[in-house]
Design an enzyme around this catalytic site. Structure first.
Site, short mmCIF file in Angstrom:
data_model
loop_
_atom_site.label_atom_id
_atom_site.label_comp_id
_atom_site.label_asym_id
_atom_site.label_seq_id
_atom_site.Cartn_x
_atom_site.Cartn_y
_atom_site.Cartn_z
N SER A 96 0.83 -1.20 0.00
CA SER A 96 0.00 0.00 0.00
C SER A 96 0.86 1.25 0.00
CB SER A 96 -0.86 -0.01 1.26
OG SER A 96 -1.49 1.24 1.43
N TYR A 128 -2.72 -1.20 10.69
CA TYR A 128 -2.86 -1.74 9.34
C TYR A 128 -1.64 -1.38 8.48
CZ TYR A 128 -3.90 -1.46 4.41
OH TYR A 128 -3.79 -1.54 3.05
N LYS A 187 1.63 -3.70 6.68
CA LYS A 187 2.12 -3.70 5.28
C LYS A 187 3.63 -3.46 5.26
CE LYS A 187 -1.69 -4.63 3.18
NZ LYS A 187 -1.86 -5.88 2.43
C1 UD1 Z 1 -7.29 4.96 2.89
C2 UD1 Z 1 -6.25 4.35 3.80
C3 UD1 Z 1 -5.23 3.58 2.99
C4 UD1 Z 1 -5.89 2.61 2.05
C5 UD1 Z 1 -6.84 3.40 1.16
C6 UD1 Z 1 -7.54 2.58 0.11
C7 UD1 Z 1 -6.09 5.93 5.67
C8 UD1 Z 1 -5.20 6.85 6.45
N1 UD1 Z 1 -5.58 5.36 4.59
O1 UD1 Z 1 -6.65 6.01 2.17
O2 UD1 Z 1 -4.35 2.91 3.87
O3 UD1 Z 1 -4.92 1.94 1.31
O4 UD1 Z 1 -7.82 4.01 2.00
O5 UD1 Z 1 -8.52 1.74 0.62
O6 UD1 Z 1 -7.23 5.72 6.04
N2 UD1 Z 1 -13.04 11.50 2.28
C9 UD1 Z 1 -14.11 12.35 2.53
N3 UD1 Z 1 -15.30 11.81 2.93
C10 UD1 Z 1 -15.47 10.46 3.13
C11 UD1 Z 1 -14.37 9.61 2.89
C12 UD1 Z 1 -13.16 10.15 2.47
O7 UD1 Z 1 -14.00 13.58 2.36
O8 UD1 Z 1 -16.57 10.03 3.53
C13 UD1 Z 1 -11.77 12.07 1.79
C14 UD1 Z 1 -10.58 11.85 2.69
O9 UD1 Z 1 -10.45 12.87 3.63
C15 UD1 Z 1 -9.43 11.80 1.66
C16 UD1 Z 1 -10.08 11.20 0.42
O10 UD1 Z 1 -11.47 11.43 0.58
O11 UD1 Z 1 -8.99 13.10 1.35
C17 UD1 Z 1 -9.82 9.71 0.24
O12 UD1 Z 1 -10.17 9.03 1.44
P1 UD1 Z 1 -10.22 7.42 1.50
O13 UD1 Z 1 -11.01 6.88 0.37
O14 UD1 Z 1 -10.65 7.06 2.89
O15 UD1 Z 1 -8.72 6.97 1.23
P2 UD1 Z 1 -7.36 7.39 2.00
O16 UD1 Z 1 -7.64 7.96 3.34
O17 UD1 Z 1 -6.53 8.17 1.06
#
Ligand code: UD1
Length: 268
Positions: A53, A78, A82
């Protein structure tokens, strides 16, 4: 027939849950990997492709993130599993000279197969952005919570590298071929799997609306703890060495996620 390569996908993968039940994460992810490596040695299966990851890079010093960027202290159990598994594989290969492995560092996998027959069904409230968007569109969630609009990014919302899951899966085939054709440059190699392009939460929402014709209601919320402003991959090494490139356009990917959501909610 003799097994020639193993693709090691199996693991628990919910970041938040790993903070709640760390021992389950360490036990499940690490012990299963150790057992698998032992079995590979016992049965002389010399090649492994491992699902790693981009979380191993933590808050990167430089963008885009290349494979030789330093790994940072993981911010969840998690993520730590990795990192540790990558090290376990590396150490194992070091003392088993006929063994080779490739770690594929996934950025943010999204979308589903275009038939809408294969996809991911998150349990409970989705943590990841795109499943939350599709559940909002179908009416399971009232609105999307956008976690922060004061990040150091062009529109203030977080920027990530979203990679289509079918493109991602194709890279595993390329990695197996590389191992079997003895093309590896060293016994342990790492490749980034991303598009090379950073997209903001707002851009994902707008592209989803354009691709599907569905309007997404959203509200701005405070930042989610542990989130970083911006991360995206340098994919030039994967493109050049693995001969792999992300191909499916974003809108097609978001449409596939929407079709999958609709298909699983269909009343039978
Ligand atoms: C997360 C995991 C990462 C994993 C990846 C893919 C963390 C710190 N990292 O990454 O280890 O490999 O998922 O499954 O959790 N967001 C919103 N609203 C939401 C959900 C997300 O605004 O309801 C935003 C987040 O703040 C971020 C972006 O969308 O900026 C992506 O979020 P997310 O899909 O959860 O992925 P990551 O946090 O990048």
């Amino acid at each position: 027939p003799k097994l020639e390569a193993i693709v090691h996908f199996a693991a628990l993968k919910a970041v938040g849950e790993s903070v709640e039940i760390p021992l389950d994460y360490y036990y499940n992810n690490l012990v299963s990997s150790i057992n698998l490596l032992r079995a590979m040695i016992d049965y002389n299966i010399p090649n492994m492709v491992f699902s790693s990851s981009a979380t191993v890079y933590g808050l990167p010093d430089k963008l885009p993130v290349t494979e030789d960027s330093p790994t940072k202290k993981a911010n969840s159990p998690y993520g730590n599993t990795k990192q540790i598994i990558e090290e376990i594989i590396f150490d194992t290969i070091n003392v088993n000279s006929n063994f080779k492995a490739i770690s594929l560092r996934y950025f943010n996998p999204i979308g589903a197969h275009k038939t809408a027959l294969i996809g991911e069904l998150p349990q409970g409230v989705p943590l990841n952005l795109v499943p939350y968007v599709t559940q909002t569109a179908i009416g399971i969630r009232d609105h999307l919570r956008i976690f922060g609009n004061d990040y150091n990014t062009p529109d203030g919302t977080g920027v990530r590298d979203y990679i289509n899951v079918v493109d991602l899966s194709r890279a595993h085939v390329d990695a197996i071929k590389r191992l079997l054709d003895n093309k590896s440059k060293s016994n342990y190699e790492i490749f980034n799997l991303g598009t090379g392009k950073g997209l903001s939460v707002m851009e994902i929402v707008k592209s989803f609306e354009k691709a599907t014709g569905q309007k997404i209601k959203y509200k701005i919320y405070p930042r989610r703890p542990g989130d970083i402003d911006i991360v995206y991959a340098d994919t030039s090494y994967s493109n050049r060495e693995l001969g792999w490139k992300s191909e499916i356009p974003l809108e097609e990917t978001l449409l596939s996620a929407w079709n999958w959501e609709k298909n699983i909610r269909k009343k039978s």
